[in-house]
Design a protein around this motif. Structure first.
Motif, PDB file in Angstrom:
ATOM      1  N   PHE A  39     -90.719  -6.669   2.694  1.00 28.69           N
ATOM      2  CA  PHE A  39     -89.667  -6.298   3.642  1.00 28.69           C
ATOM      3  C   PHE A  39     -89.552  -4.785   3.784  1.00 28.69           C
ATOM      4  O   PHE A  39     -89.100  -4.278   4.807  1.00 28.69           O
ATOM      5  CB  PHE A  39     -88.341  -6.897   3.175  1.00 28.69           C
ATOM      6  CG  PHE A  39     -87.237  -6.792   4.182  1.00 28.69           C
ATOM      7  CD1 PHE A  39     -87.296  -7.495   5.375  1.00 28.69           C
ATOM      8  CD2 PHE A  39     -86.149  -5.971   3.951  1.00 28.69           C
ATOM      9  CE1 PHE A  39     -86.278  -7.407   6.314  1.00 28.69           C
ATOM     10  CE2 PHE A  39     -85.133  -5.871   4.884  1.00 28.69           C
ATOM     11  CZ  PHE A  39     -85.204  -6.591   6.061  1.00 28.69           C
ATOM     12  N   ASP A  40     -90.011  -4.059   2.776  1.00 22.89           N
ATOM     13  CA  ASP A  40     -89.894  -2.604   2.782  1.00 22.89           C
ATOM     14  C   ASP A  40     -90.756  -1.960   3.854  1.00 22.89           C
ATOM     15  O   ASP A  40     -90.547  -0.805   4.218  1.00 22.89           O
ATOM     16  CB  ASP A  40     -90.293  -2.069   1.396  1.00 22.89           C
ATOM     17  CG  ASP A  40     -90.016  -0.571   1.275  1.00 22.89           C
ATOM     18  OD1 ASP A  40     -88.857  -0.177   1.475  1.00 22.89           O
ATOM     19  OD2 ASP A  40     -90.963   0.182   1.008  1.00 22.89           O
ATOM     20  N   ARG A  41     -91.745  -2.675   4.392  1.00 21.42           N
ATOM     21  CA  ARG A  41     -92.665  -2.114   5.383  1.00 21.42           C
ATOM     22  C   ARG A  41     -92.134  -2.210   6.813  1.00 21.42           C
ATOM     23  O   ARG A  41     -92.792  -1.769   7.736  1.00 21.42           O
ATOM     24  CB  ARG A  41     -94.016  -2.829   5.296  1.00 21.42           C
ATOM     25  CG  ARG A  41     -94.745  -2.636   3.984  1.00 21.42           C
ATOM     26  CD  ARG A  41     -95.127  -1.180   3.768  1.00 21.42           C
ATOM     27  NE  ARG A  41     -95.962  -0.677   4.836  1.00 21.42           N
ATOM     28  CZ  ARG A  41     -97.276  -0.823   4.878  1.00 21.42           C
ATOM     29  NH1 ARG A  41     -97.901  -1.451   3.898  1.00 21.42           N
ATOM     30  NH2 ARG A  41     -97.978  -0.337   5.879  1.00 21.42           N
ATOM     31  N   TRP A  42     -90.951  -2.759   7.009  1.00 21.96           N
ATOM     32  CA  TRP A  42     -90.419  -2.967   8.360  1.00 21.96           C
ATOM     33  C   TRP A  42     -89.365  -1.925   8.710  1.00 21.96           C
ATOM     34  O   TRP A  42     -88.667  -1.391   7.847  1.00 21.96           O
ATOM     35  CB  TRP A  42     -89.789  -4.354   8.457  1.00 21.96           C
ATOM     36  CG  TRP A  42     -90.798  -5.466   8.440  1.00 21.96           C
ATOM     37  CD1 TRP A  42     -91.417  -5.995   7.338  1.00 21.96           C
ATOM     38  CD2 TRP A  42     -91.313  -6.171   9.565  1.00 21.96           C
ATOM     39  NE1 TRP A  42     -92.281  -6.995   7.702  1.00 21.96           N
ATOM     40  CE2 TRP A  42     -92.245  -7.126   9.068  1.00 21.96           C
ATOM     41  CE3 TRP A  42     -91.092  -6.101  10.932  1.00 21.96           C
ATOM     42  CZ2 TRP A  42     -92.935  -7.989   9.903  1.00 21.96           C
ATOM     43  CZ3 TRP A  42     -91.780  -6.959  11.763  1.00 21.96           C
ATOM     44  CH2 TRP A  42     -92.687  -7.889  11.253  1.00 21.96           C
ATOM     45  N   ASN A  43     -89.250  -1.645  10.001  1.00 20.61           N
ATOM     46  CA  ASN A  43     -88.109  -0.907  10.535  1.00 20.61           C
ATOM     47  C   ASN A  43     -87.121  -1.922  11.098  1.00 20.61           C
ATOM     48  O   ASN A  43     -87.518  -2.841  11.818  1.00 20.61           O
ATOM     49  CB  ASN A  43     -88.539   0.026  11.673  1.00 20.61           C
ATOM     50  CG  ASN A  43     -89.594   1.024  11.240  1.00 20.61           C
ATOM     51  OD1 ASN A  43     -89.409   1.758  10.293  1.00 20.61           O
ATOM     52  ND2 ASN A  43     -90.713   1.044  11.948  1.00 20.61           N
ATOM     53  N   TRP A  44     -85.849  -1.763  10.788  1.00 26.06           N
ATOM     54  CA  TRP A  44     -84.858  -2.665  11.381  1.00 26.06           C
ATOM     55  C   TRP A  44     -83.556  -1.916  11.653  1.00 26.06           C
ATOM     56  O   TRP A  44     -83.257  -0.898  11.028  1.00 26.06           O
ATOM     57  CB  TRP A  44     -84.618  -3.910  10.530  1.00 26.06           C
ATOM     58  CG  TRP A  44     -84.170  -3.696   9.106  1.00 26.06           C
ATOM     59  CD1 TRP A  44     -84.948  -3.752   7.987  1.00 26.06           C
ATOM     60  CD2 TRP A  44     -82.840  -3.419   8.648  1.00 26.06           C
ATOM     61  NE1 TRP A  44     -84.194  -3.521   6.860  1.00 26.06           N
ATOM     62  CE2 TRP A  44     -82.894  -3.321   7.236  1.00 26.06           C
ATOM     63  CE3 TRP A  44     -81.613  -3.242   9.276  1.00 26.06           C
ATOM     64  CZ2 TRP A  44     -81.773  -3.054   6.456  1.00 26.06           C
ATOM     65  CZ3 TRP A  44     -80.486  -2.971   8.506  1.00 26.06           C
ATOM     66  CH2 TRP A  44     -80.581  -2.888   7.117  1.00 26.06           C
ATOM     67  N   THR A  45     -82.804  -2.436  12.603  1.00 26.53           N
ATOM     68  CA  THR A  45     -81.546  -1.825  13.018  1.00 26.53           C
ATOM     69  C   THR A  45     -80.533  -2.910  13.347  1.00 26.53           C
ATOM     70  O   THR A  45     -80.850  -3.890  14.027  1.00 26.53           O
ATOM     71  CB  THR A  45     -81.740  -0.942  14.271  1.00 26.53           C
ATOM     72  OG1 THR A  45     -82.608   0.139  13.964  1.00 26.53           O
ATOM     73  CG2 THR A  45     -80.410  -0.388  14.762  1.00 26.53           C
ATOM     74  N   ASN A  46     -79.317  -2.756  12.854  1.00 28.83           N
ATOM     75  CA  ASN A  46     -78.178  -3.588  13.235  1.00 28.83           C
ATOM     76  C   ASN A  46     -77.077  -2.652  13.726  1.00 28.83           C
ATOM     77  O   ASN A  46     -76.743  -1.674  13.033  1.00 28.83           O
ATOM     78  CB  ASN A  46     -77.662  -4.412  12.045  1.00 28.83           C
ATOM     79  CG  ASN A  46     -78.697  -5.414  11.548  1.00 28.83           C
ATOM     80  OD1 ASN A  46     -79.295  -6.124  12.338  1.00 28.83           O
ATOM     81  ND2 ASN A  46     -78.920  -5.448  10.244  1.00 28.83           N
ATOM     82  N   ALA A  47     -76.548  -2.925  14.908  1.00 32.26           N
ATOM     83  CA  ALA A  47     -75.586  -1.983  15.482  1.00 32.26           C
ATOM     84  C   ALA A  47     -74.578  -2.699  16.360  1.00 32.26           C
ATOM     85  O   ALA A  47     -74.838  -3.789  16.897  1.00 32.26           O
ATOM     86  CB  ALA A  47     -76.311  -0.908  16.293  1.00 32.26           C
ATOM     87  N   ILE A  48     -73.425  -2.066  16.519  1.00 29.48           N
ATOM     88  CA  ILE A  48     -72.385  -2.512  17.450  1.00 29.48           C
ATOM     89  C   ILE A  48     -71.963  -1.298  18.263  1.00 29.48           C
ATOM     90  O   ILE A  48     -71.964  -0.168  17.758  1.00 29.48           O
ATOM     91  CB  ILE A  48     -71.190  -3.130  16.693  1.00 29.48           C
ATOM     92  CG1 ILE A  48     -70.158  -3.691  17.683  1.00 29.48           C
ATOM     93  CG2 ILE A  48     -70.542  -2.112  15.753  1.00 29.48           C
ATOM     94  CD1 ILE A  48     -69.062  -4.515  17.006  1.00 29.48           C
ATOM     95  N   GLY A  49     -71.639  -1.518  19.545  1.00 33.48           N
ATOM     96  CA  GLY A  49     -71.313  -0.376  20.379  1.00 33.48           C
ATOM     97  C   GLY A  49     -70.456  -0.741  21.572  1.00 33.48           C
ATOM     98  O   GLY A  49     -70.229  -1.927  21.873  1.00 33.48           O
ATOM     99  N   VAL A  50     -69.988   0.272  22.261  1.00 36.57           N
ATOM    100  CA  VAL A  50     -69.229   0.113  23.499  1.00 36.57           C
ATOM    101  C   VAL A  50     -69.830   1.050  24.531  1.00 36.57           C
ATOM    102  O   VAL A  50     -70.456   2.070  24.190  1.00 36.57           O
ATOM    103  CB  VAL A  50     -67.727   0.418  23.321  1.00 36.57           C
ATOM    104  CG1 VAL A  50     -67.079  -0.601  22.408  1.00 36.57           C
ATOM    105  CG2 VAL A  50     -67.531   1.832  22.772  1.00 36.57           C
ATOM    106  N   GLY A  51     -69.665   0.707  25.807  1.00 45.71           N
ATOM    107  CA  GLY A  51     -70.220   1.545  26.855  1.00 45.71           C
ATOM    108  C   GLY A  51     -69.548   1.328  28.184  1.00 45.71           C
ATOM    109  O   GLY A  51     -68.831   0.333  28.394  1.00 45.71           O
ATOM    110  N   ILE A  52     -69.781   2.258  29.093  1.00 46.23           N
ATOM    111  CA  ILE A  52     -69.215   2.209  30.446  1.00 46.23           C
ATOM    112  C   ILE A  52     -70.332   2.416  31.446  1.00 46.23           C
ATOM    113  O   ILE A  52     -71.184   3.297  31.270  1.00 46.23           O
ATOM    114  CB  ILE A  52     -68.139   3.293  30.638  1.00 46.23           C
ATOM    115  CG1 ILE A  52     -66.961   3.057  29.689  1.00 46.23           C
ATOM    116  CG2 ILE A  52     -67.639   3.316  32.083  1.00 46.23           C
ATOM    117  CD1 ILE A  52     -65.931   4.172  29.717  1.00 46.23           C
ATOM    118  N   ARG A  53     -70.355   1.606  32.491  1.00 45.06           N
ATOM    119  CA  ARG A  53     -71.268   1.782  33.607  1.00 45.06           C
ATOM    120  C   ARG A  53     -70.489   2.401  34.761  1.00 45.06           C
ATOM    121  O   ARG A  53     -69.723   1.722  35.443  1.00 45.06           O
ATOM    122  CB  ARG A  53     -71.888   0.452  34.033  1.00 45.06           C
ATOM    123  CG  ARG A  53     -72.914   0.595  35.173  1.00 45.06           C
ATOM    124  CD  ARG A  53     -73.089  -0.721  35.911  1.00 45.06           C
ATOM    125  NE  ARG A  53     -73.574  -1.781  35.039  1.00 45.06           N
ATOM    126  CZ  ARG A  53     -73.266  -3.066  35.191  1.00 45.06           C
ATOM    127  NH1 ARG A  53     -72.456  -3.449  36.167  1.00 45.06           N
ATOM    128  NH2 ARG A  53     -73.752  -3.974  34.374  1.00 45.06           N
TER     129      ARG A  53
END
Length: 401
Positions: free
Chosen positions: A350-364
């Motif tokens: 598992f150490d060889r992987w890149n991973w991301t978990n995120a939460i966000g808000v945005g406006i169009r």
């Protein structure tokens, strides 16, 4: 003649709604008509559909600006990217439907380019182009300034484009590029090239409901590139890249998207004769997948693949108190980079992987202006997980790297 060619297959038949839509889309994508109206002839005993076409008026010239700012901060790194450029379009130069474009960028990748697109048929264009640019990319860590690359390029080329259906494009291009790489990471010091003669072919689809915070539709862009010494290239190599996303909301305020990116240079070893130079290697530099920090060794390689899931909620549709298009996003993505095919066995760790978990808000704000704030946890190959914060402003979209 073009309208007759589009509509004659439907003459004397009872076309379905889908057949009518395809014919109208084809007429609209030609750019020859400003108005297309369909109405039923009430004077006819039979059900007769009349198509009224209004020819497009003389096109006017256009001046546009593009601006984008992206930044990521974590305890060990700070990355920012600024884009500011302009486009000047001169319509109907040398004939109806032809276009001359002058493109410039002042920040991030300063340069200027010229492209002349000649419409051979309503759905076929031939373009010639020339560009000069200087690229600079840096990665600031807690104890060093690690450059990803610096390069200066001059290129010219020809391109043939075909759009058989609206938003579905095929292209076949040739371009010749002179490259001066003043700095690349030491681990790729042998992967340099000073000239490349490339043949490219690809197919793209863009059926998103919006370029910023899409809720429905599909985006796909696949391209195969071949470098041939017989045409003046400094090295033989080839690459294939494919990126895209599928989004569906099922008519609800909540959308679920699947996003991916993959690429290969078809080499078994990074230092082999057919391995692509650093400037042309596939990468995981995809903002929609990895808003967190990724060092150069973790995002560029001979073989890359990544995928992620993005859940988007339209807060304006969930609450009447919110009057502007506001969105809440939750995402999880993972990807890997291989320099050699032999590294594949190491992906079991598992150490060889890149991973991301995120939460966000945005406006169009509109189709060219959006704001996005995200926070989460990211882990790069060979390092520990760490929190990060990202801020994007301007012309942000799934296509923005």
């Amino acid at each position: 003649y073009f309208a007759t060619n589009c509509l004659s297959p439907l003459s004397g038949t009872a076309p379905s709604w889908q057949q009518l839509k395809q014919a109208v889309d084809r007429l609209d994508s030609s750019g020859l008509y400003e108005g297309i109206r369909l109405r039923q002839d009430s004077r006819s005993a039979a059900t007769t559909l009349i198509v009224e076409l209004e020819s497009a008026s003389a096109a006017s010239n256009v001046f546009g600006l593009k601006m984008a700012y992206t930044s990521t901060y974590s305890p060990t790194a700070a990355i920012s990217k600024r884009i500011f450029g302009f486009d000047v379009l001169f319509e109907d130069i040398g004939g109806r439907g032809n276009q001359l474009a002058v493109m410039g960028q002042l920040i991030d990748v300063p340069g200027i380019g010229v492209k002349y697109a000649r419409r051979l048929w309503p759905q076929v264009t031939l373009d010639t182009r020339a560009n000069f640019s200087r690229a600079f990319d840096a990665y600031l860590t807690a104890d060093s300034l690690g450059y990803r690359y610096q390069s200066t390029t001059i290129d010219a080329g020809l391109g043939l484009g075909f759009e058989p259906i609206l938003a579905h494009k095929l292209h076949l291009d040739w371009d010749y590029t002179l490259i001066k790489e003043s700095y690349i990471p030491e681990s790729y010091a042998d992967a340099t090239i000073d000239r490349a003669s490339m043949i490219r072919s690809g197919f793209s689809v863009n059926k998103l409901d919006s370029s910023i915070f899409p809720m429905d539709g599909i985006l796909s862009d696949a391209e195969y590139a071949l470098s041939l010494p017989q045409l003046g290239s400094g090295q033989y190599f080839s690459t294939f890249t494919w990126r895209g996303g599928v989004y569906t909301s099922l008519k609800s305020p909540i959308s679920l998207g699947f996003v991916w990116k993959a690429g290969t240079d078809f080499s078994a070893r990074a230092g082999s004769a057919t391995s692509a130079p650093y400037y042309y290697k596939p990468s995981l530099n995809e903002r929609s997948l990895f808003p967190g920090p990724i060092p150069s060794e973790g995002y560029i390689g001979s073989h890359v693949s990544a995928a992620g899931i993005i859940a988007t909620a339209s807060l304006a549709r969930l609450s009447r108190a919110i009057t502007v298009p506001t969105f809440l996003t939750i995402q999880s993505s993972a990807g890997a980079v291989l320099r050699d095919l032999s590294d594949y066995a190491g992906l079991r760790a598992f150490d060889r992987w890149n991973w991301t978990n995120a939460i966000g808000v945005g406006i169009r704000v509109n189709e060219g202006l959006g704001i996005s704030l995200k926070g989460g946890v990211a882990k790069n190959a060979g390092s520990s997980a760490e929190p990060f914060f990202s801020f994007d402003f301007g012309a942000i979209s799934p296509q923005l790297e």
